[in-house]
Design a protein around this motif. Structure first.
Motif, PDB file in Angstrom:
ATOM      1  N   ALA A 124      -3.599  -2.210   2.976  1.00  0.00           N
ATOM      2  CA  ALA A 124      -2.365  -2.828   2.812  1.00  0.00           C
ATOM      3  C   ALA A 124      -1.285  -1.824   2.957  1.00  0.00           C
ATOM      4  CB  ALA A 124      -2.474  -3.376   1.375  1.00  0.00           C
ATOM      5  N   GLU A 125      -0.596  -1.888   3.917  1.00  0.00           N
ATOM      6  CA  GLU A 125       0.353  -0.668   4.280  1.00  0.00           C
ATOM      7  C   GLU A 125       1.558  -0.992   3.967  1.00  0.00           C
ATOM      8  OE1 GLU A 125       1.317   0.577   8.723  1.00  0.00           O
ATOM      9  OE2 GLU A 125      -0.794   1.036   8.293  1.00  0.00           O
ATOM     10  N   ILE A 126       2.295  -0.059   3.551  1.00  0.00           N
ATOM     11  CA  ILE A 126       3.909  -0.278   3.493  1.00  0.00           C
ATOM     12  C   ILE A 126       4.960  -0.500   4.759  1.00  0.00           C
ATOM     13  CG2 ILE A 126       6.285   0.473   2.449  1.00  0.00           C
ATOM     14  CD1 ILE A 126       4.612   2.069   0.294  1.00  0.00           C
ATOM     15  N   GLU A 127       5.337  -1.718   4.837  1.00  0.00           N
ATOM     16  CA  GLU A 127       6.292  -1.737   5.965  1.00  0.00           C
ATOM     17  C   GLU A 127       7.663  -2.550   5.223  1.00  0.00           C
ATOM     18  OE1 GLU A 127       6.093  -5.099   9.507  1.00  0.00           O
ATOM     19  OE2 GLU A 127       4.538  -3.330   9.819  1.00  0.00           O
ATOM     20  N   ASN A 128       8.607  -1.767   5.358  1.00  0.00           N
ATOM     21  CA  ASN A 128       9.812  -2.254   5.171  1.00  0.00           C
ATOM     22  C   ASN A 128       9.907  -2.887   3.745  1.00  0.00           C
ATOM     23  OD1 ASN A 128      11.140  -1.528   7.407  1.00  0.00           O
ATOM     24  ND2 ASN A 128      10.488  -3.545   8.503  1.00  0.00           N
ATOM     25  N   ASN A 129       9.401  -1.929   2.794  1.00  0.00           N
ATOM     26  CA  ASN A 129       9.289  -2.366   1.326  1.00  0.00           C
ATOM     27  C   ASN A 129       8.605  -3.656   0.922  1.00  0.00           C
ATOM     28  OD1 ASN A 129      11.443  -0.217   0.874  1.00  0.00           O
ATOM     29  ND2 ASN A 129      12.740  -1.805   1.573  1.00  0.00           N
ATOM     30  N   ASN A 130       7.528  -3.747   1.743  1.00  0.00           N
ATOM     31  CA  ASN A 130       6.574  -4.984   1.549  1.00  0.00           C
ATOM     32  C   ASN A 130       5.235  -4.497   1.827  1.00  0.00           C
ATOM     33  OD1 ASN A 130       7.773  -7.531   0.571  1.00  0.00           O
ATOM     34  ND2 ASN A 130       8.960  -7.218   2.784  1.00  0.00           N
ATOM     35  N   LEU A 131       4.153  -4.781   1.453  1.00  0.00           N
ATOM     36  CA  LEU A 131       2.825  -4.470   1.832  1.00  0.00           C
ATOM     37  C   LEU A 131       2.391  -5.386   2.839  1.00  0.00           C
ATOM     38  CD1 LEU A 131       1.403  -3.313  -1.688  1.00  0.00           C
ATOM     39  CD2 LEU A 131       2.407  -1.980   0.261  1.00  0.00           C
ATOM     40  N   ILE A 132       1.687  -5.045   3.747  1.00  0.00           N
ATOM     41  CA  ILE A 132       1.249  -5.985   5.027  1.00  0.00           C
ATOM     42  C   ILE A 132       0.166  -5.339   5.368  1.00  0.00           C
ATOM     43  CG2 ILE A 132       1.739  -6.464   7.496  1.00  0.00           C
ATOM     44  CD1 ILE A 132       4.053  -7.408   5.452  1.00  0.00           C
ATOM     45  N   ILE A 133      -1.001  -6.366   5.638  1.00  0.00           N
ATOM     46  CA  ILE A 133      -2.437  -6.146   5.798  1.00  0.00           C
ATOM     47  C   ILE A 133      -2.231  -5.649   7.528  1.00  0.00           C
ATOM     48  CG2 ILE A 133      -4.757  -6.985   5.896  1.00  0.00           C
ATOM     49  CD1 ILE A 133      -3.414  -6.663   3.116  1.00  0.00           C
ATOM     50  N   LYS A 134      -2.883  -4.558   7.668  1.00  0.00           N
ATOM     51  CA  LYS A 134      -3.214  -3.960   8.863  1.00  0.00           C
ATOM     52  C   LYS A 134      -4.532  -3.453   9.258  1.00  0.00           C
ATOM     53  CE  LYS A 134       1.194  -3.585  10.142  1.00  0.00           C
ATOM     54  NZ  LYS A 134       2.053  -2.461  10.326  1.00  0.00           N
ATOM     55  N   GLU A 135      -4.866  -3.591  10.361  1.00  0.00           N
ATOM     56  CA  GLU A 135      -6.190  -2.745  10.694  1.00  0.00           C
ATOM     57  C   GLU A 135      -6.011  -1.414  11.251  1.00  0.00           C
ATOM     58  OE1 GLU A 135      -9.360  -3.771  10.856  1.00  0.00           O
ATOM     59  OE2 GLU A 135      -9.056  -6.165  10.222  1.00  0.00           O
ATOM     60  N   LEU A 142       7.051   1.172  -4.328  1.00  0.00           N
ATOM     61  CA  LEU A 142       7.393   0.270  -3.559  1.00  0.00           C
ATOM     62  C   LEU A 142       8.834  -0.435  -3.441  1.00  0.00           C
ATOM     63  CD1 LEU A 142       6.192  -1.716  -0.990  1.00  0.00           C
ATOM     64  CD2 LEU A 142       5.762  -3.384  -2.728  1.00  0.00           C
ATOM     65  N   THR A 143       9.175  -0.900  -4.863  1.00  0.00           N
ATOM     66  CA  THR A 143      10.342  -1.230  -5.237  1.00  0.00           C
ATOM     67  C   THR A 143      11.598  -0.443  -5.011  1.00  0.00           C
ATOM     68  OG1 THR A 143      10.405  -1.292  -7.446  1.00  0.00           O
ATOM     69  CG2 THR A 143       9.572  -3.304  -6.284  1.00  0.00           C
ATOM     70  N   GLN A 144      11.392   0.960  -5.461  1.00  0.00           N
ATOM     71  CA  GLN A 144      12.519   1.869  -5.434  1.00  0.00           C
ATOM     72  C   GLN A 144      12.386   2.823  -4.136  1.00  0.00           C
ATOM     73  OE1 GLN A 144      14.641   2.214  -7.841  1.00  0.00           O
ATOM     74  NE2 GLN A 144      13.484   0.263  -8.599  1.00  0.00           N
ATOM     75  N   HIS A 145      11.475   2.433  -3.230  1.00  0.00           N
ATOM     76  CA  HIS A 145      11.682   2.905  -1.772  1.00  0.00           C
ATOM     77  C   HIS A 145      11.428   4.414  -1.886  1.00  0.00           C
ATOM     78  CE1 HIS A 145      13.864  -0.747  -1.485  1.00  0.00           C
ATOM     79  NE2 HIS A 145      14.875   0.039  -1.857  1.00  0.00           N
TER      80      HIS A 145
END
Length: 327
Positions: free
Chosen positions: A4-15, A44-47
């Motif tokens: 689960a990787e940070i991408e633009n202040n969200n957590l996105i599942i990546k390989e 996450l929320t405070q960047h």
């Protein structure tokens, strides 16, 4: 491997390419689950973390490869913390282990919200333990956050039988309340959510809705485990003259403390952040002996639903999220 990787202040599942030892001393572990910490949400929320970062540190994991002189072996299920103090610098010598520069630089790689993690030999030697057999994986994941509470209690240097008021009964407040009781304190908990008040009562600890607190309460120490700005005024109201306030949460507006109250009332204000290896050891004993009970505190989410876990936490729908990596 999935992360689960940070991408633009969200957590996105990546390989990503799977972590391997690749000549490093330590262990490669398969993460079974990882608790969602309030600090993860703040980052996450405070960047505070960059794109590509993998959060998570409250892991329970199984060793799948190892090169270490420790007694750990393949297939052992372990708990570990993520930071390690050097034990030699001025911060460590003065008991401020979480300010140690080595402490801040050490971590598990890439982070707990990942299928596989590299745990260094230094971690194995200092902050890792076999998971007690009488604890479920989600219960064992409280190893590090409970240790944070233990360190906070030790920093206050309260005498046994002192009165401690805990403001905010999220998962940390519930851990703190139970840990204080195990240290021999008279504990009172409070929250604005009645369901959380009832939760602490069911654990045998006195608890009230904030609006129902008796004005006669004068705590030797108030533990602020709530990130609400209103927690500060509540702490100042119920701490006795000459008492202490232990800050264990960041607040959105960072309003600060009225100087004159601290001065004229001779208050002591303390902060506490992360645990030492000794605090971690104490934490595991409290969990193993069921002096601190954490069964039922966690709500389970698969890694793919980690963003929902964050949203539900922020909306106070749950007490604690446990991200289940392996089903």
């Amino acid at each position: 491997m999935k992360v689960a990787e940070i991408e633009n202040n969200n957590l996105i599942i990546k390989e990503r390419e799977k972590e391997e030892l690749n000549g490093r001393k330590g262990a490669l572990v398969k993460v079974l689950g990882c608790g969602l910490c309030g600090s993860d949400i703040v980052k996450l929320t405070q960047h505070l973390s960059k794109n590509g970062a993998v959060l998570g540190h409250e892991i329970v994991a199984k060793i799948v490869d190892i090169d270490s002189e420790t007694s750990f072996k393949i297939n052992d299920t372990i708990v570990t913390s993520h930071h390690i103090p050097c034990g030699k610098c001025e911060y460590c010598k003065n008991g401020n282990v979480s300010m140690c520069r080595h402490f801040k630089q050490t971590n598990i790689i890439p982070g707990g919200f990942s299928e596989y993690v590299y745990v260094s030999d230094e971690h194995l030697k200092n902050v890792a333990y076999p998971k007690p057999q009488n604890l479920t994986n989600d219960e064992a994941a409280f190893y590090e956050p409970l240790a944070c509470c233990i360190r906070a209690i030790k920093r206050t240097m309260l005498k046994e039988n002192s009165t401690a008021l805990v403001i905010g009964l999220g998962s940390i407040g519930i851990l703190m309340s139970q840990a204080l009781k195990s240290f021999g304190m008279k504990v009172i908990g409070c929250d604005i959510l009645q369901s959380r008040v009832e939760k602490l009562k069911n654990l045998g600890i006195e608890a009230f809705n904030v609006n129902e607190l008796c004005d006669s309460i004068k705590a030797d120490c108030v533990f602020m485990t709530s990130g609400s700005d209103k927690a500060l005024s509540t702490a100042l109201k119920y701490v006795r003259d000459g008492g202490k306030i232990l800050v264990f949460a960041s607040t959105p507006q960072n309003t600060g403390y009225p100087n004159n109250e601290i001065y004229y009332r001779e208050l002591t204000v303390l902060g506490s952040y992360s645990p030492s290896p000794e605090d971690l050891k104490d934490s595991l004993e409290l969990l193993k002996n069921k002096e601190v009970k954490v069964s039922g505190l966690s709500t389970f989410y698969p890694l793919e639903k980690i963003q929902k876990a964050i949203d539900d936490t922020l909306e106070n729908k749950i007490l604690k999220a446990y991200i289940e990596i392996e089903h």
